[in-house]
Design an enzyme around this catalytic site. Structure first.
Site, PDB file in Angstrom:
ATOM      1  N   GLY A 274       0.810  -1.208   0.000  1.00 58.47           N
ATOM      2  CA  GLY A 274       0.000   0.000   0.000  1.00 58.47           C
ATOM      3  C   GLY A 274       0.844   1.259   0.000  1.00 58.47           C
ATOM      4  N   SER A 275       0.333   2.306   0.632  1.00 61.49           N
ATOM      5  CA  SER A 275       0.889   3.652   0.468  1.00 61.49           C
ATOM      6  C   SER A 275       2.288   3.853   1.034  1.00 61.49           C
ATOM      7  CB  SER A 275      -0.066   4.674   1.089  1.00 61.49           C
ATOM      8  OG  SER A 275      -1.286   4.688   0.388  1.00 61.49           O
ATOM      9  N   VAL A 276       2.787   2.929   1.853  1.00 64.75           N
ATOM     10  CA  VAL A 276       4.182   3.050   2.293  1.00 64.75           C
ATOM     11  C   VAL A 276       5.107   3.053   1.080  1.00 64.75           C
ATOM     12  CG1 VAL A 276       6.040   1.947   3.599  1.00 64.75           C
ATOM     13  CG2 VAL A 276       3.736   2.043   4.553  1.00 64.75           C
TER      14      VAL A 276
END
Length: 559
Positions: A274-276
């Site tokens: 995801g957004s990491v």
């Protein structure tokens, strides 16, 4: 004629029936006893034992003496030691032998109690021999890394298995003559002394590991999640101070745990981050000089791409964000628009340099390499989704090492679980002394990404204010990703939430990464952020890392 008869008989004994006579002689008057080697200890970085061999005994028998009362003796042993009655009975009645193992690795006190009970009943022929027992004094602390020994005394998981040749040593033996059920004092005997195994030191700190596991357990259970992992890395050396998994198990009683809880999810399981992953995307763009933290991005409510429509996790009108604002608000659309400026091949090269798609090589059997599709095979939509962390898979340790590259001034440092060096069962040398480094992005680009990540923990603008630590500058990034269901092979409505961050942001010392699978509610900021806060605060205090005293510049997120 007489000489010829003797010659024929001698030829028969020495040539034709030699092995049979040797076997008969051994059965009647020669006993060989194993002298177990002491298995090496597994310790934390400070020498605190996580696995060690303690005094134990084996129960052995001379069947020529136990046969008359085999049933009674077998009943006592089976009752006291919870072993199979019929197996013990068979050994107590074994013909043509004067030595049989009845039970191995029995705690000394218990073994002596059993022997005393047998002797009190007037039965003879049972004795004890030294036989070290494996003990795990820290119980579940680091269990998924340490592993365990099974009921047969064989290494079954974790470091116990991967470093078994190093730990196990070499058993010895003692061979001696017996007569009338007793050892002949002046008879022939031969002793081969055992060689003890070598100790193994891990990089983890038992206190940090214990605390991280407790925070992780609370985080997963409070969020209603299925499982979770948490990692603490020394930013400069890449040494893991903690690699926690939940659920876990007690290696003193591994049979009570399910198979999926016996290994390290943080190292073996792959998931979409995801957004990491957005911080890696921004790092590549900045390093290429294609953008700056203040690059202006117009973010529409939705973004049609190929045959798909990309959304943000929050509903909004058209936004005017800087690239810092894209990270602070974790905009998928803004990240995709920024990533349009980098070529597929170049972007793929950066992701590979960050360690995605490759095993870290820490020395754990079954370590996942994750999934990074070759850029030649990317569909038009694939770079878009990879830029915000879907369509690519990582292990928790792999992602922690990637983000740590930013904390370490743009230099990737290979993570390690072994202090110094050690050789695995496959012949690979691993450890902190063999850890390699490589520059991935410039120091300037790393500083720029760090500043953008500081906006994430900003109380007014960021997605994870709960990760902020009073007095310290904290850089971080939330992650929320859809999960692929095992049954349908599609996104099934469940999520992975995470938070990665380091502190002090302007002089990084530690990195903490927390991942929770399938929480009942909440995202990376609300679930992972508080866990990060607790773990990072604990580590900073334990290692007496003072605040730098500097103040982060106010982030500009809109234009």
């Amino acid at each position: 004629m007489v000489i010829s008869v003797f010659a024929v008989r001698l030829f028969q004994i020495q040539g034709i029936d030699a092995q049979a006579y040797v076997a008969r002689a051994e059965a009647e008057g020669v006993v060989t006893v194993e002298l177990p080697a002491t298995r090496g200890s597994i310790t934390d970085r400070n020498g605190v034992p996580l696995a060690e061999s303690v005094d134990g005994l084996m129960l052995v028998a001379d069947p020529t003496m136990t046969k008359p009362h085999a049933s009674e003796i077998a009943t006592i042993i089976a009752r006291r030691l919870s072993v199979d009655y019929f197996e013990v009975l068979s050994r107590l009645r074994k013909p043509d032998t004067r030595f049989q193992y009845l039970a191995r690795r029995v705690p000394s006190t218990l073994a002596n109690e059993v022997l005393d009970e047998i002797k009190a009943r007037g039965f003879s022929g049972v004795d004890t021999r030294r036989d070290p027992v494996r003990d795990y004094p820290a119980r579940d602390v680091g269990a998924n890394l340490v592993g365990f020994m099974n009921d047969l005394g064989k290494a079954a998981e974790g470091a116990e298995l991967m470093f078994d040749p190093m730990l196990s040593g070499v058993d010895g033996s003692a061979t001696y003559e017996t007569g009338g059920g007793n050892r002949i004092p002046l008879g022939d005997n031969e002793v081969v002394a055992p060689r003890s195994g070598h100790d193994l030191a891990l990089t983890i700190d038992r206190d940090v590991q214990w605390y991280t596991q407790r925070v992780l357990r609370t985080t997963v259970t409070n969020a209603g999640g299925d499982s979770g992992s948490a990692i603490v890395l020394d930013t400069r050396t890449g040494e893991a101070l903690a690699v926690a998994d939940y659920p876990t198990f007690d290696p003193n009683d591994p049979s009570s745990a399910t198979k999926g809880n016996l290994s390290s999810r943080a190292i073996r399981d792959a998931y979409e981050p995801g957004s990491v992953n957005k911080v890696l995307t921004m790092a590549a763009l900045l390093d290429q000089g294609l953008v700056t933290p203040q690059t202006k991005i117009t973010v529409p409510p939705v973004l049609p791409r190929s045959d798909r429509v990309i959304h943000d996790y929050f509903v909004h009108d058209t936004l005017h964000l800087t690239l810092t604002g894209v990270i602070a608000k974790s905009s998928n659309i803004g990240t995709v628009l920024a990533a349009d400026q980098i070529k597929d091949k170049t972007y793929y090269r950066y992701l590979k340099a960050f360690g995605l798609g490759s095993r870290t090589g820490v020395g754990v059997e079954g370590e996942s390499a994750g999934v990074l599709p070759d850029f030649h095979d990317w569909l038009p939509i694939q770079k878009d989704t990879i830029s915000f962390g879907q369509g690519v898979a990582v292990s928790a340790l792999q992602m922690a090492a990637a983000v740590n590259t930013i904390a370490n001034g743009g230099v990737y440092v290979q993570p390690s679980l072994v202090k110094g060096t050690a050789t695995t069962s496959t012949g690979e040398t691993v450890g902190s002394a063999t850890s390699t480094t490589r520059r991935v992005i410039s120091e300037k680009a790393a500083r720029q990404v760090t500043g953008m990540m500081e906006a994430v923990t900003d109380l007014d603008e960021g997605t994870a204010p709960s990760a902020a630590i009073p007095g310290y500058r904290v850089a971080g990034k939330t992650g929320t990703a859809q999960r692929v269901g095992a049954k349908c092979g599609c996104y099934d409505g469940t999520f992975t939430v995470s938070f990665a961050g380091f502190a002090p942001a302007d002089d990084p010392r530690f990195l903490v990464y927390v991942v929770v699978q399938n929480p009942a509610g909440g995202g990376g900021g609300s679930v992972g952020g508080p866990a990060f806060n607790k773990i990072m605060t604990h580590v900073l205090q334990k290692y007496a890392v003072p605040p730098t005293g500097s103040v982060a510049p106010a982030p500009r997120v809109e234009w």
